[in-house]
Design a protein around this motif. Sequence first.
Motif, short mmCIF file in Angstrom:
data_model
loop_
_atom_site.label_atom_id
_atom_site.label_comp_id
_atom_site.label_asym_id
_atom_site.label_seq_id
_atom_site.Cartn_x
_atom_site.Cartn_y
_atom_site.Cartn_z
N GLU A 191 0.75 -1.23 0.18
CA GLU A 191 -0.06 0.02 0.22
C GLU A 191 0.79 1.28 0.12
OE1 GLU A 191 -0.60 -1.82 4.31
OE2 GLU A 191 -0.04 -2.63 2.06
N PHE A 192 2.25 1.32 0.43
CA PHE A 192 2.99 2.09 0.40
C PHE A 192 4.02 2.16 -0.70
CE2 PHE A 192 1.30 2.62 4.69
CZ PHE A 192 1.39 4.06 4.82
N GLY A 193 3.95 0.99 -1.58
CA GLY A 193 4.79 0.94 -2.76
C GLY A 193 6.22 0.61 -2.13
N VAL A 194 6.40 -0.08 -1.19
CA VAL A 194 7.56 -0.33 -0.59
C VAL A 194 7.82 -1.71 -0.55
CG1 VAL A 194 9.01 -0.52 1.65
CG2 VAL A 194 7.60 1.47 1.05
N GLY A 195 8.96 -2.10 -1.12
CA GLY A 195 9.22 -3.58 -1.47
C GLY A 195 10.84 -3.93 -0.24
N GLU A 196 10.88 -5.35 -0.21
CA GLU A 196 11.86 -5.58 0.63
C GLU A 196 13.03 -5.57 0.13
OE1 GLU A 196 13.37 -9.98 2.63
OE2 GLU A 196 11.51 -9.61 1.52
N GLY A 197 14.32 -4.60 0.99
CA GLY A 197 15.70 -4.61 0.37
C GLY A 197 15.96 -3.23 0.28
N LEU A 198 16.76 -2.93 -0.58
CA LEU A 198 17.10 -1.69 -1.15
C LEU A 198 15.93 -0.90 -1.99
CD1 LEU A 198 18.84 0.67 -1.19
CD2 LEU A 198 19.86 -0.29 -3.23
N ASN A 199 15.24 0.15 -1.56
CA ASN A 199 14.22 0.72 -2.03
C ASN A 199 14.53 1.49 -2.99
OD1 ASN A 199 12.27 0.93 1.12
ND2 ASN A 199 12.68 -0.94 -0.26
N SER A 200 15.39 2.68 -2.83
CA SER A 200 15.63 3.92 -3.56
C SER A 200 16.93 4.73 -3.25
CB SER A 200 14.51 4.85 -3.49
OG SER A 200 14.29 5.47 -2.33
N VAL A 201 17.44 5.17 -4.09
CA VAL A 201 18.85 6.01 -4.06
C VAL A 201 18.45 7.49 -4.77
CG1 VAL A 201 21.01 6.41 -4.41
CG2 VAL A 201 20.40 4.22 -3.69
N ARG A 202 18.78 8.47 -4.04
CA ARG A 202 18.42 9.80 -4.62
C ARG A 202 19.85 10.90 -4.30
NH1 ARG A 202 13.73 13.43 -5.31
NH2 ARG A 202 14.28 15.51 -5.19
N VAL A 203 20.25 11.20 -5.24
CA VAL A 203 21.59 12.08 -5.27
C VAL A 203 21.18 13.35 -5.65
CG1 VAL A 203 23.85 12.21 -5.87
CG2 VAL A 203 23.16 10.11 -5.56
N GLY A 204 21.44 14.44 -5.21
CA GLY A 204 21.26 15.77 -5.50
C GLY A 204 22.56 16.93 -5.44
N MET A 205 22.33 17.92 -6.23
CA MET A 205 23.44 19.00 -6.22
C MET A 205 22.78 20.11 -6.05
SD MET A 205 26.98 19.25 -5.69
CE MET A 205 27.53 17.84 -6.74
N ARG A 206 22.98 21.08 -5.21
CA ARG A 206 22.56 22.46 -4.85
C ARG A 206 23.64 23.60 -4.92
NH1 ARG A 206 19.21 18.89 -2.99
NH2 ARG A 206 16.85 19.06 -3.19
N LEU A 207 23.25 24.56 -5.61
CA LEU A 207 24.08 25.74 -5.58
C LEU A 207 23.39 26.91 -4.94
CD1 LEU A 207 26.70 27.39 -6.41
CD2 LEU A 207 25.29 27.91 -8.66
N GLY A 208 23.76 27.37 -3.79
CA GLY A 208 22.99 28.40 -2.70
C GLY A 208 23.60 29.66 -2.55
N TYR A 209 23.17 30.54 -2.12
CA TYR A 209 23.70 31.85 -2.00
C TYR A 209 23.11 32.37 -0.65
CZ TYR A 209 25.51 36.55 -2.18
OH TYR A 209 26.12 37.60 -1.77
N GLU A 210 23.87 32.73 0.52
CA GLU A 210 23.55 33.17 1.49
C GLU A 210 23.32 34.52 1.54
OE1 GLU A 210 25.99 31.78 4.82
OE2 GLU A 210 25.04 29.84 4.76
N VAL A 211 21.94 35.07 1.41
CA VAL A 211 21.68 36.39 1.42
C VAL A 211 21.94 36.96 2.98
CG1 VAL A 211 19.84 38.28 1.22
CG2 VAL A 211 19.89 36.29 -0.07
#
Length: 254
Positions: A191-211
């Motif tokens: 019901e949550f779309g979750v399987g046994e074992g490794l579910n997902s990997v997400r990799v991101g990169m952000r460029l930020g500027y501290e005002v």
Amino acid sequence: MKIKLYLVGVSAAFIFASLAKADDGYDAPDGWPSPIVEHNQGTAQFDRLEYSIPENGKDAMVWDFQGWYGSDVNRMYVKSEGENIQGDGEDAEFESLELLYSRLIADFWELQGGVGYQGGVFSDDHEERTYGVVGLQGVMPYEIETDVALQVSDEGDVSASFEGEYDFRLTQRLYVQPRTEIAMAANEVKEFGVGEGLNSVRVGMRLGYEVTRRVAPYVGAYWEKEYGDTADFSRAGGDRTEDTGVVAGVRLIL
């Protein structure tokens, strides 16, 4: 010369006497305040408050929030992550909404435990479940901010997650932030779309500027992929198991 030697001798005797007295301890008079007083304080922060545009699928508003109140050693946390998919006719979904007690167990490391909720708090559009959670939050070597958690649901389903991010400073205000999220589960929960074992990997990169130190707008991109039974559930529902996208948002300290 004799006077100088005498003064040196007196000074040395005074120093050694002071050190000896310090070793014996010193009892402050009654009524004196403690030299170190802990004051409770708190803060709230949106680490991510962003608009996500995937290559496949619908746009979404995404948030990652945590707030705490307490001392340097003992704190209470509220954490929440979730998204509101645009144009699907459904309300926002909480991937997690947690109330945690946290205790400092080592330099830069907190052991946390409490209860959590997943689903749609304000509607019945989404499946719901509650769970207990034990986690470890802190800073790894090379200043990698880390959040590891183990969840056990009210049905006995066990899952775990890992999040890590690092601010690489280009200037005092401009930074690049690589970020990784990994989700795993010991049980299948369809019901949550979750399987046994490794579910997902997400990799991101952000460029930020501290005002300011409290406000930092950013832009970025990400790649995510599902694995195993979790990917099979997505295919069965007509969804893709791998995607990329761009984001634009702001990091806020309230």
